[in-house]
Design an enzyme around this catalytic site. Structure first.
Site, PDB file in Angstrom:
ATOM      1  N   HIS A 158       5.622 -22.355  38.719  1.00 49.94           N
ATOM      2  CA  HIS A 158       5.003 -23.044  37.580  1.00 49.94           C
ATOM      3  C   HIS A 158       4.878 -22.168  36.345  1.00 49.94           C
ATOM      4  CE1 HIS A 158       3.623 -26.808  39.595  1.00 49.94           C
ATOM      5  NE2 HIS A 158       3.934 -26.073  40.642  1.00 49.94           N
ATOM      6  N   ASP A 366       4.028 -19.378  28.233  1.00 42.53           N
ATOM      7  CA  ASP A 366       3.502 -20.432  29.106  1.00 42.53           C
ATOM      8  C   ASP A 366       4.678 -21.059  29.850  1.00 42.53           C
ATOM      9  OD1 ASP A 366       1.580 -22.132  30.173  1.00 42.53           O
ATOM     10  OD2 ASP A 366       0.721 -22.661  28.228  1.00 42.53           O
TER      11      ASP A 366
HETATM   12  P1  ADQ Z   1      -2.179 -24.134  33.335  1.00 40.51           P
HETATM   13  O1  ADQ Z   1      -1.998 -22.711  32.908  1.00 40.51           O
HETATM   14  O2  ADQ Z   1      -3.484 -24.480  33.925  1.00 40.51           O
HETATM   15  O3  ADQ Z   1      -1.020 -24.577  34.325  1.00 40.51           O
HETATM   16  P2  ADQ Z   1      -1.498 -26.428  31.469  1.00 40.51           P
HETATM   17  O4  ADQ Z   1      -0.109 -26.817  31.770  1.00 40.51           O
HETATM   18  O5  ADQ Z   1      -1.797 -26.469  30.015  1.00 40.51           O
HETATM   19  O6  ADQ Z   1      -1.899 -24.976  31.961  1.00 40.51           O
HETATM   20  O7  ADQ Z   1      -2.436 -27.430  32.226  1.00 40.51           O
HETATM   21  C1  ADQ Z   1      -3.795 -27.457  32.007  1.00 40.51           C
HETATM   22  C2  ADQ Z   1      -4.350 -28.747  32.581  1.00 40.51           C
HETATM   23  O8  ADQ Z   1      -5.756 -28.599  32.703  1.00 40.51           O
HETATM   24  C3  ADQ Z   1      -4.090 -29.948  31.686  1.00 40.51           C
HETATM   25  O9  ADQ Z   1      -3.817 -31.067  32.465  1.00 40.51           O
HETATM   26  C4  ADQ Z   1      -5.406 -30.100  30.939  1.00 40.51           C
HETATM   27  O10 ADQ Z   1      -5.720 -31.411  30.574  1.00 40.51           O
HETATM   28  C5  ADQ Z   1      -6.410 -29.587  31.949  1.00 40.51           C
HETATM   29  N1  ADQ Z   1      -7.535 -28.987  31.207  1.00 40.51           N
HETATM   30  C6  ADQ Z   1      -7.515 -27.909  30.407  1.00 40.51           C
HETATM   31  N2  ADQ Z   1      -8.725 -27.734  29.829  1.00 40.51           N
HETATM   32  C7  ADQ Z   1      -9.512 -28.710  30.273  1.00 40.51           C
HETATM   33  C8  ADQ Z   1     -10.870 -29.099  30.047  1.00 40.51           C
HETATM   34  N3  ADQ Z   1     -11.676 -28.430  29.224  1.00 40.51           N
HETATM   35  N4  ADQ Z   1     -11.322 -30.171  30.681  1.00 40.51           N
HETATM   36  C9  ADQ Z   1     -10.538 -30.861  31.510  1.00 40.51           C
HETATM   37  N5  ADQ Z   1      -9.264 -30.571  31.750  1.00 40.51           N
HETATM   38  C10 ADQ Z   1      -8.753 -29.509  31.151  1.00 40.51           C
HETATM   39  C11 ADQ Z   1       0.109 -23.924  34.966  1.00 40.51           C
HETATM   40  C12 ADQ Z   1       1.080 -23.205  34.027  1.00 40.51           C
HETATM   41  C13 ADQ Z   1       1.578 -24.152  32.954  1.00 40.51           C
HETATM   42  C14 ADQ Z   1       2.207 -25.403  33.596  1.00 40.51           C
HETATM   43  C15 ADQ Z   1       1.287 -25.988  34.637  1.00 40.51           C
HETATM   44  C16 ADQ Z   1       1.972 -27.092  35.431  1.00 40.51           C
HETATM   45  O11 ADQ Z   1       0.456 -22.061  33.442  1.00 40.51           O
HETATM   46  O12 ADQ Z   1       2.536 -23.521  32.101  1.00 40.51           O
HETATM   47  O13 ADQ Z   1       2.468 -26.361  32.592  1.00 40.51           O
HETATM   48  O14 ADQ Z   1       0.836 -25.011  35.567  1.00 40.51           O
HETATM   49  O15 ADQ Z   1       3.160 -26.653  35.985  1.00 40.51           O
END
Ligand code: ADQ
Length: 461
Positions: A158, A366
Site C-alpha cells: 500500500h 504517499d
Molecule cells: P493512509 O496513509 O492511512 O493509507 P489515505 O490513503 O489518505 O492514507 O487514507 C486515509 C483514510 O483515513 C481515508 O479514507 C480518510 O477518509 C480516513 N481518515 C483520515 N483522517 C480521518 C479523520 N480525521 N476522520 C475519519 N477518517 C479519516 C495507506 C497509504 C496510502 C494508501 C492507503 C490505501 O499510506 O497511500 O492510499 O493506505 O492503500
C-alpha cells in the site's frame, strides 16, 4: 469459487459510521472488498497479552468473517512500533534520515510473521486464494510456503517501494525482497513504485523482468504489476448526500460565515507534509494580505502511532507551528488555521469535503492517498471545489486535472491556493469532471477485481 483469505496487520470490522473514524485507508478499502467475497480476514486484534497463545477469535460483522490473534507487548514493540513503523515506513517513504535499524526490531518482525503463519495456516484450505497486505507482512508468504502451502498467494504493497539506492541502506535487504518472490502476484499502487521494484530485482538480485510483468529470479517466476487502489465510490457518494452529511455541511458552512474553506485531512504522519503545507499557507497569507480574513485552513489530523517517538515530535511541531501562524495573523474575528486532532465519521467528513472550496493535500510521499479521491467524490457537480495535490502522491498519476504541486515549495503551494481561489467556475467543472470519471471508474471494486483476477490466473506456487 475459491474463498479469499485476506491477511493484514490489523483487522477492523466494517463500521462505516464509527465516530472515532481513525481507520487508515487500508482498513476502509478492505472492508469494502471483503463484503463481496466469502472468506476470512485474518490479523492482529490490536490487543496485547502477557504471553502469546495463538488463540484465534472468530467473529462475523457486516458480512465479513474476521479471525484475530493477540500479540505480546514485546511483539508490538519490535514488530509494529519497531520494524514496521520505525524502519520500513520511513525507508519506504524515502526518509532514510528517520529509519532506525535495530537487530531486535528485525528479530521481532520475523517472529511475528512466523506467528501469523503458524496461526493462519490451519485456517487455509487448498483451494483458497491468499491475499497478504502491506509492509508489516512481507515475509509471510515465504513462511506459509515453508509450512507446505501451495495456494495461489498475492501481496499488495500500500505504500511506495523505494528506489534501489535507498533500499540498499536496509541491512539484509536482499532477504526481505527475495521473500516477496514466494508470492505469485506482487501488486504496487503505481507504475513508479513497480519500476523501483523491477530495478532492484535486476540490479541487486540479478533477475530478469519481462515487459508483460513476469519477473524471473533463479527458478522462480512471479507476476508484478501496478493496481492503483480506489475508494468505494458508490458508498462515498451516498455518504456525501446523507442527512448526517448535510448536517456536517451546514455546520461548517455556517461557521465559515462566507469565508472560503481550505480542507486538509490526514493521519498525523510526517509523510503527509503537513508542516510544509502550513508553511506554504503562511507564505500565501504573507503574499496576499488582501485575502486574510476571507479564507481559512481546516486541518483535520487524528493522531496515529502515538507510541513512536517521531510521531510525538511531529505532533508537537504542528501544535507549535499552527499556534505560531495563528498568533501572527489572527484577528479578533478570524483565525487562519483551525487545527483539529480527531477522527470523524465518514458522513461528517464527506459533508466537510463538500463544504470546502478547496482541498490541500500535500504528502511528501504517499503510496496513493485516498483523501484526494474522497474529496472529488464528495463535490457538488454544479459547483465543485478545487483539488491541490502533491505530485509525489500515487494519486497524482491518475488525477492530472488537479493543481499538481511540489509540496516542498512554499511558493508553489501559495501560488496554487491563489489559482484555486480565482479559478473560473467552468474550469473548476471541467477539471472536476475529468477527475471524477477516473475516481468513479478506477474504484475499489475495479482494484480488487484486477488484483484477484490476476491471482486467480496465476500458476499454482
Ligand atoms: P493512509 O496513509 O492511512 O493509507 P489515505 O490513503 O489518505 O492514507 O487514507 C486515509 C483514510 O483515513 C481515508 O479514507 C480518510 O477518509 C480516513 N481518515 C483520515 N483522517 C480521518 C479523520 N480525521 N476522520 C475519519 N477518517 C479519516 C495507506 C497509504 C496510502 C494508501 C492507503 C490505501 O499510506 O497511500 O492510499 O493506505 O492503500
Amino acid at each position: 469459487m475459491s474463498r479469499l483469505i485476506v491477511i493484514s496487520n490489523r483487522v477492523s470490522a466494517p463500521r462505516p459510521n464509527d465516530p472515532k473514524g481513525a481507520q487508515g485507508g487500508l482498513s476502509v478499502a478492505l472492508a469494502a472488498a471483503l463484503r463481496e467475497y466469502r472468506g476470512i480476514w485474518f490479523g492482529w486484534s490490536g490487543n496485547k497479552v502477557d504471553e502469546f497463545t495463538g488463540h484465534i477469535d472468530l467473529q462475523r460483522h457486516g458480512g465479513v468473517t474476521t479471525a484475530t490473534i493477540d500479540l505480546e507487548e514485546q511483539d508490538v514493540d519490535e514488530y509494529y512500533n519497531g520494524y514496521a513503523n520505525r524502519t520500513l515506513w520511513p525507508l519506504f517513504h524515502y526518509r532514510i534520515d528517520l529509519a532506525e535499524y535495530d537487530r531486535s526490531f528485525a528479530g521481532g518482525y520475523e517472529r511475528v510473521n512466523e506467528r501469523f503463519a503458524g496461526t493462519a495456516s490451519p485456517l487455509i484450505e487448498p483451494d483458497d486464494l491468499v491475499w497478504v497486505h502491506d509492509y508489516h507482512l512481507i515475509p509471510l508468504g515465504a513462511q506459509l510456503r515453508e509450512r507446505g502451502l501451495k495456494n495461489r498467494m498475492g501481496f499488495f504493497l500500500h505504500i511506495p517501494f523505494p528506489p534501489s539506492r535507498l533500499m540498499v541502506s536496509l541491512p539484509f535487504h536482499e532477504g526481505l525482497v527475495l521473500s516477496l518472490l514466494a508470492y505469485d502476484v506482487i501488486g504496487f499502487q503505481t507504475e513508479e513504485w513497480l519500476e523501483s521494484f523491477r530495478h532492484y530485482v535486476e540490479r541487486e538480485l540479478g533477475g530478469r523482468c519481462e515487459p508483460d510483468g513476469t519477473i524471473h529470479v533463479g527458478d522462480r517466476s512471479v507476476h508484478a504489476a501496478a493496481y492503483p487502489i480506489g475508494i468505494d465510490y458508490q458508498e462515498f457518494c451516498e455518504a456525501a448526500t446523507s442527512e448526517r452529511s448535510t448536517q456536517a455541511y451546514d455546520r461548517l458552512k455556517k461557521s465559515a460565515d462566507g469565508r472560503h474553506t481550505i480542507i486538509g485531512v490526514d493521519r498525523l504522519d510526517y509523510s503527509k507534509g503537513m508542516e510544509e503545507r502550513f508553511l506554504g499557507y503562511r507564505r500565501f497569507l504573507e503574499e496576499h494580505g488582501d485575502c486574510r480574513g476571507k479564507l481559512f485552513l481546516l486541518q483535520i489530523a487524528p493522531p496515529s502511532r502515538g507510541e513512536v517517538h517521531t510521531y510525538e515530535i511531529i505532533r508537537e511541531d504542528l501544535d507549535e507551528l499552527s499556534g505560531r501562524i495563528n498568533g501572527e495573523f489572527a484577528e479578533v474575528d478570524w483565525v487562519p488555521i483551525r487545527y483539529v486532532n480527531q477522527g470523524y465519521a465518514r458522513e461528517d467528513l464527506a459533508g466537510f469535503y463538500r463544504a470546502s472550496e478547496m482541498a490541500l493535500i500535500t504528502p511528501l510521499r504517499d503510496g496513493m492517498n485516498l483523501v484526494a479521491k474522497e474529496y472529488v467524490a464528495a463535490q457538488d457537480p454544479e459547483d465543485p471545489g478545487v483539488l491541490i495535490l502533491s505530485r509525489f502522491a500515487g494519486a497524482a498519476l491518475q488525477m492530472k486535472d488537479a493543481i499538481l504541486i511540489n509540496p516542498y515549495s512554499k511558493d508553489e503551494i501559495s501560488d496554487a491556493i491563489h489559482t484555486a481561489l480565482t479559478m473560473p467556475k467552468e474550469e473548476r467543472i471541467r477539471r472536476w469532471q475529468a477527475m471524477n470519471e477516473s475516481v468513479k471508474n478506477e474504484d475499489v471494486v475495479a482494484w480488487r477485481r484486477a488484483f484477484v483476477g490476476a491471482l486467480e490466473g496465476a500458476g499454482k506456487g
